[in-house]
Scaffold this motif. Sequence first.
Motif, PDB file in Angstrom:
ATOM      1  N   GLN A 268      15.525 -48.427  23.877  1.00  0.00           N
ATOM      2  CA  GLN A 268      16.081 -49.507  23.070  1.00  0.00           C
ATOM      3  C   GLN A 268      15.430 -49.576  21.687  1.00  0.00           C
ATOM      4  O   GLN A 268      15.966 -50.224  20.791  1.00  0.00           O
ATOM      5  CB  GLN A 268      15.924 -50.847  23.804  1.00  0.00           C
ATOM      6  N   HIS A 269      14.283 -48.904  21.528  1.00  0.00           N
ATOM      7  CA  HIS A 269      13.640 -48.872  20.213  1.00  0.00           C
ATOM      8  C   HIS A 269      14.204 -47.708  19.408  1.00  0.00           C
ATOM      9  O   HIS A 269      14.257 -46.577  19.888  1.00  0.00           O
ATOM     10  CB  HIS A 269      12.121 -48.728  20.352  1.00  0.00           C
ATOM     11  N   LYS A 270      14.624 -47.987  18.192  1.00  0.00           N
ATOM     12  CA  LYS A 270      15.337 -46.983  17.400  1.00  0.00           C
ATOM     13  C   LYS A 270      14.481 -45.769  17.047  1.00  0.00           C
ATOM     14  O   LYS A 270      15.009 -44.695  16.736  1.00  0.00           O
ATOM     15  CB  LYS A 270      15.875 -47.616  16.106  1.00  0.00           C
ATOM     16  N   GLN A 271      13.152 -45.901  17.116  1.00  0.00           N
ATOM     17  CA  GLN A 271      12.292 -44.772  16.770  1.00  0.00           C
ATOM     18  C   GLN A 271      12.016 -43.845  17.957  1.00  0.00           C
ATOM     19  O   GLN A 271      11.419 -42.787  17.791  1.00  0.00           O
ATOM     20  CB  GLN A 271      10.955 -45.271  16.198  1.00  0.00           C
ATOM     21  N   GLU A 273      13.554 -41.507  20.753  1.00  0.00           N
ATOM     22  CA  GLU A 273      14.741 -40.784  21.192  1.00  0.00           C
ATOM     23  C   GLU A 273      14.825 -40.798  22.723  1.00  0.00           C
ATOM     24  O   GLU A 273      13.839 -40.504  23.405  1.00  0.00           O
ATOM     25  CB  GLU A 273      14.696 -39.333  20.710  1.00  0.00           C
TER      26      GLU A 273
END
Length: 340
Positions: A268-271, A273
Amino acid sequence: MPTIQQIVKEIRKTLSSFDITKGIELSDNEAKTRMYLVEPFFESLRYNRGFENSNLVPEYDADFASLKGKKVDYAILFRNKPEIIVEVKKCSVKLNDKHLAQLNEYFNNTNDCKIGILTNGIQYEFYCRNNNGNNNGLHPTPFYVFDWENIDGSQLEKLAEFYVTEINTKDIIDSAQDSFFMEGFEEALFKELVKPSTEFVKAVFSHMNGKRLTENIEKQIRDLINSVSIKSALDRLIIEESSNANSGIITTDDELKVYHVIKTILAQHKQIETNSVGYKDFKGKFSIILDDNQKKKVCDLYITPTSHKIDIDGEKIEIPDIDSIVKLKKRLIDKALSLL
């Protein structure tokens, strides 16, 4: 600053020493329920009641837009803003949807409100905003329920998050939303398998190298999607994921379930993958890693039939359920980000 364990111990001692039976006997109307049950409950969390310089404010006169002149039973203020509102019913009343609708109306029309609590002085239902609904009202299911007559350890650990020196409404809401997301996913997957959609059947048929899905073929596939075929596919999936981890050890269903919860949290964290999150299974422990690199270890899992624990930077923590894992979201993401 006291630890969570110390806070839990203090709350347990305060609540256990309170004569709940006497409090119930005295609470023969709503006003007395507030006085003899609700206020002592919030006092155990060290909220100060009053009208000035306090964070537990009775009869809070909020701006209810079309509900001019109405007041919520209590508001809990942080930085002079009502982030939590509390609707109280007489202790002999069983909480129901009608009461929730009333709380929801106040919630929708109270600026800055983040959490709504519905209580009869004995049972406390904690609600947050429904991010998956068509409106911005409360989620129809409480993310946490405290029952004063049936106190257990897991209840108190969650309650400790609301202790006046510990509370962070943003973290509490994020944790609740993550739990709802995971529960929603599992429920949606279950419904899809119980009654497969045409799209699902088409996807299965496509993997069978099918060309034209006829009504007869669709019926055959639907009949084949049952507990036997799903169990067979699951067994193969466990072996496949075990092989991909190059461990040579058969990974258990419980280990994979916890792994997928943590993977979903990290993704869920954009950084981070999604494809970078993997695992390595060892004898006695299960490591969640990044980039297939054992040096980039996010955590270790110690899963047995009788115990579920997670180790983050040397600290072992019990994880008896999904909610207990979701509570560790910030620590898991921070650890993963430090490895990037």
